[in-house]
Write a protein that holds these residues in place. Structure first.
Motif, PDB file in Angstrom:
ATOM      1  N   MET A   1       0.833  -1.191   0.000  1.00 30.78           N
ATOM      2  CA  MET A   1       0.000   0.000   0.000  1.00 30.78           C
ATOM      3  C   MET A   1       0.875   1.252   0.000  1.00 30.78           C
ATOM      4  SD  MET A   1      -3.198  -0.816  -0.002  1.00 30.78           S
ATOM      5  CE  MET A   1      -4.212  -2.272   0.208  1.00 30.78           C
ATOM      6  N   THR A   2       0.438   2.279  -0.717  1.00 36.53           N
ATOM      7  CA  THR A   2       1.192   3.525  -0.766  1.00 36.53           C
ATOM      8  C   THR A   2       0.497   4.577   0.079  1.00 36.53           C
ATOM      9  OG1 THR A   2      -0.016   4.223  -2.745  1.00 36.53           O
ATOM     10  CG2 THR A   2       2.044   2.988  -3.065  1.00 36.53           C
ATOM     11  N   GLN A   7      -3.059   9.159   5.687  1.00 35.94           N
ATOM     12  CA  GLN A   7      -3.767   9.310   4.416  1.00 35.94           C
ATOM     13  C   GLN A   7      -4.646   8.090   4.134  1.00 35.94           C
ATOM     14  OE1 GLN A   7      -1.169   9.905   1.061  1.00 35.94           O
ATOM     15  NE2 GLN A   7      -2.785   9.540  -0.433  1.00 35.94           N
ATOM     16  N   ARG A   8      -4.113   6.884   4.360  1.00 38.63           N
ATOM     17  CA  ARG A   8      -4.881   5.668   4.117  1.00 38.63           C
ATOM     18  C   ARG A   8      -6.080   5.571   5.057  1.00 38.63           C
ATOM     19  NH1 ARG A   8       0.163   1.803   4.548  1.00 38.63           N
ATOM     20  NH2 ARG A   8      -1.414   0.163   4.835  1.00 38.63           N
ATOM     21  N   PHE A   9      -5.889   6.003   6.284  1.00 39.09           N
ATOM     22  CA  PHE A   9      -6.999   6.012   7.246  1.00 39.09           C
ATOM     23  C   PHE A   9      -8.112   6.939   6.760  1.00 39.09           C
ATOM     24  CE2 PHE A   9      -9.163   7.586  11.040  1.00 39.09           C
ATOM     25  CZ  PHE A   9      -9.397   6.425  11.759  1.00 39.09           C
ATOM     26  N   ALA A 125      -5.153  -6.171   8.465  1.00 36.97           N
ATOM     27  CA  ALA A 125      -4.924  -7.205   7.454  1.00 36.97           C
ATOM     28  C   ALA A 125      -4.465  -8.501   8.096  1.00 36.97           C
ATOM     29  CB  ALA A 125      -3.890  -6.719   6.438  1.00 36.97           C
ATOM     30  N   ASP A 126      -3.741  -8.415   9.197  1.00 32.38           N
ATOM     31  CA  ASP A 126      -3.333  -9.629   9.909  1.00 32.38           C
ATOM     32  C   ASP A 126      -4.545 -10.367  10.457  1.00 32.38           C
ATOM     33  OD1 ASP A 126      -0.100  -9.423  10.412  1.00 32.38           O
ATOM     34  OD2 ASP A 126      -1.049  -7.458  10.272  1.00 32.38           O
ATOM     35  N   ASP A 191      -6.574  -2.541   5.619  1.00 34.27           N
ATOM     36  CA  ASP A 191      -5.466  -2.680   4.668  1.00 34.27           C
ATOM     37  C   ASP A 191      -4.125  -2.415   5.336  1.00 34.27           C
ATOM     38  OD1 ASP A 191      -5.435   0.078   4.983  1.00 34.27           O
ATOM     39  OD2 ASP A 191      -5.012   0.468   2.870  1.00 34.27           O
ATOM     40  N   MET A 192      -4.112  -2.303   6.674  1.00 30.46           N
ATOM     41  CA  MET A 192      -2.891  -1.986   7.414  1.00 30.46           C
ATOM     42  C   MET A 192      -2.392  -3.222   8.145  1.00 30.46           C
ATOM     43  SD  MET A 192      -4.081   1.677   9.011  1.00 30.46           S
ATOM     44  CE  MET A 192      -4.916   2.890   7.966  1.00 30.46           C
TER      45      MET A 192
END
Length: 454
Positions: A1-2, A7-9, A125-126, A191-192
Motif C-alpha cells: 500500500m502507498t 492518508q490511508r486512514f 490485514a493480519d 489494509d494496514m
C-alpha cells in the motif's frame, strides 16, 4: 500500500461513509497496539474534519490487568481531549467464552452509544489472514472465508436496556428521544499491517499494552498467527491471504444476490407472511433444480433467520441436511427443523431448542431471542412455547394458521397450565396478537434483505 497511514486512514473512512460524515463517531479501544494506533489516527483525522470522538473500552473482567489497561486508555483520551468510558462485563459462565465476549462487546457498545451510528474497530490485514486460516481449518465455505466488511450493519435482538450504573465509568453519549435500531461497525485499518501500526505508535512515542493471551497457544488465533510465520516464506503471508479473503468477499456478494433472486422465484404465495412469523417456505420442485451452492446458501440463511442465530451452521452438517431434504427427508440443525412436504420445503424453529418460560410484567419481554412482547395487560401470566399441551387446548373448530409441527414452537400465553392466547389460532379464537417476530432488532428485515446482508 502507498501513502502514509494517516492518508490511508482518511481514505478508508471516506470510502465507507461518503461525503456526509456524522457529527459524532465512536471508537472501541482496548489498549492494544492496533486500537491505540487507531485512536491516534482518528484523533489526527478529526482535527482536519471536525468530528467529535467518543471512546469506549470494554473490560471483560477476564484478566486482572484489564482494569489497569482501561485506565491507561482513559489517560490517553484525557490527554487528547476526547471523552472516554469503561464498560464492565460479567460472564455468566455459559457457552463459549470467546464467542460470549464478542457478543457482549457489541451489546454493551450498543447500549452505551446513544445516538451515535458508527463505531470504529481496529481490525487489520493480519486479522483477515488469521481469520481466513481459522475458518479454513473449520471447513468453511465461500461465505465463511470472506473478508470482514469495511462497513458492517449491526442489528441486535430485543429492547435496548440501560447500562447498570455500577458497570459504567466515564462519559456516555447523549441519549436521543428515539434511536435507530441498528448501528454500523467501521473498520478503517483493514489494509494496514499490525507491524505498521506499532511502528506508527513508536514514531509518535505512543503507548499501548500487550495482552499476554496473544501468546497463549490454547487460542486458535494465536496458533494461526504462529503458522503464518511458517507460511510466509512459501508465498502465503498475511497480505496474500488477506487479499484472498477480499476476493472471496466480492464473490460472496454476487452469490448473495443470486440467492435473493432465487428466493423471489421460489417462495410460495404465503411465504412472505410465514417468514415474518418465523417459518421459511421454498417451492420444492424449483429448489431441487437450483445449483447446489445456492441451495446451501438458502438453507443456511433460513436456519439462521428462523433461529435468530448470529452465525451460520458448519458446512458438513449443513450439506448432510441438504442431502436428506433433497431425498425427501428432513432433520434438525442449528435450533431448527427442516421438513420436506409434497410440494414445499419448510424450515421452522425446533421445539426442543426453544427457550424456557418467562413471566410477563410491565416491561417488554424478549423471548427465545426472536419475539418481543409489549402487552402489559398480560402481566402475571407466562410466555412459553405452545407445545403439545397448548396444541391440545386449541379452540374447537378453529383452523390453525400453522401446521402442528411448527405451531408447537410458537409463543403462547398460559395462566398456569391453561392456554390463554396464541397467534397460531388467530383473532377469531379470541387471541389478539401477542408478539412481533424480530430476530435481529426491533424491526425485522425481510428474508430477502437478510439474504443480501452479511
Amino acid at each position: 500500500m502507498t501513502g502514509s497511514l494517516d492518508q490511508r486512514f482518511a481514505e478508508a473512512i471516506g470510502a465507507a461513509l461518503g461525503p456526509d460524515f456524522p457529527t459524532d463517531i465512536a471508537l472501541a479501544v482496548s489498549g492494544g497496539g492496533d486500537s491505540m494506533a487507531m485512536l491516534t489516527l482518528a484523533h489526527n483525522w478529526t482535527r482536519v474534519w471536525g468530528l467529535r470522538l467518543w471512546v469506549v473500552t470494554v473490560d471483560h473482567g477476564l484478566r486482572p490487568e484489564a482494569a489497569t489497561e482501561a485506565a491507561m486508555v482513559a489517560e490517553e483520551c484525557a490527554a487528547l481531549g476526547h471523552p472516554h468510558a469503561v464498560l464492565r462485563w460479567h460472564w455468566d459462565g455459559q457457552g463459549n467464552l470467546m464467542d460470549a465476549a464478542r457478543r457482549a462487546r457489541l451489546d454493551l457498545i450498543n447500549r452505551w452509544r446513544g445516538g451515535i451510528s458508527h463505531v470504529l474497530m481496529a481490525h487489520t490485514a493480519d486479522d483477515l489472514a488469521e481469520t481466513f486460516l481459522m475458518r479454513l481449518a473449520r471447513g468453511a465455505g465461500g461465505e465463511g472465508l470472506s473478508a470482514m466488511a469495511p462497513l458492517r450493519r449491526v442489528r441486535l435482538p430485543g429492547p435496548v436496556l440501560p447500562l447498570p450504573a455500577a458497570d459504567v465509568t466515564g462519559a456516555c453519549p447523549p441519549q436521543p428521544a428515539t434511536r435507530a435500531a441498528e448501528f454500523f461497525v467501521l473498520r478503517p485499518c483493514l489494509d494496514m499491517r499490525r507491524a505498521e501500526l506499532r511502528h506508527y505508535l513508536r514514531t509518535l512515542h505512543g503507548r499501548w499494552v500487550e495482552d499476554p493471551s496473544n501468546d497463549d497457544p490454547t487460542y486458535d488465533r494465536v496458533r494461526m498467527r504462529h503458522l503464518l510465520t511458517t507460511l510466509a516464506p512459501q508465498g502465503l503471508g498475511p497480505d496474500i491471504l488477506a487479499e484472498a479473503a477480499r476476493r472471496q468477499a466480492r464473490a460472496a456478494e454476487a452469490l448473495r444476490a443470486r440467492a435473493a433472486q432465487v428466493w423471489e422465484a421460489l417462495r410460495p404465495p404465503a411465504a412472505g407472511a410465514r417468514a415474518r412469523e418465523g417459518e421459511i417456505l421454498f417451492d420444492r420442485a424449483g429448489f431441487q433444480d437450483v445449483e447446489r451452492d445456492t441451495q446451501l446458501r438458502l438453507l443456511a440463511a433460513a436456519l439462521r433467520f428462523v433461529a435468530g442465530a448470529a452465525y451460520p451452521p458448519r458446512e458438513a452438517p449443513l450439506e448432510a441436511l441438504l442431502d436428506r431434504l433433497l431425498g425427501g427427508g428432513g432433520g434438525t440443525l442449528h435450533g431448527c427443523e427442516a421438513r420436506c412436504d409434497r410440494d414445499r420445503l419448510v424450515v421452522f424453529r425446533e421445539l426442543a431448542a426453544v427457550e424456557g418460560p418467562v413471566s410477563l410484567g410491565d416491561a417488554p419481554v424478549l423471548w427465545d431471542g426472536r419475539w418481543q412482547v409489549f402487552r402489559p395487560d398480560l402481566k402475571g401470566l407466562t410466555l412459553r412455547a405452545l407445545g403439545e399441551e397448548g396444541w391440545r387446548q386449541r379452540p374447537p373448530g378453529q383452523e390453525p394458521q400453522r401446521p402442528h409441527a411448527s405451531a408447537r414452537s410458537c409463543p403462547a400465553v398460559f395462566d398456569g397450565d391453561r392456554l390463554v392466547a396464541c397467534d397460531v389460532f388467530g383473532p377469531d379464537a379470541g387471541a389478539a396478537p401477542l408478539a412481533q417476530f424480530c430476530p435481529f432488532g426491533r424491526q425485522m428485515p425481510s428474508f430477502r434483505s437478510f439474504l443480501l446482508s452479511r
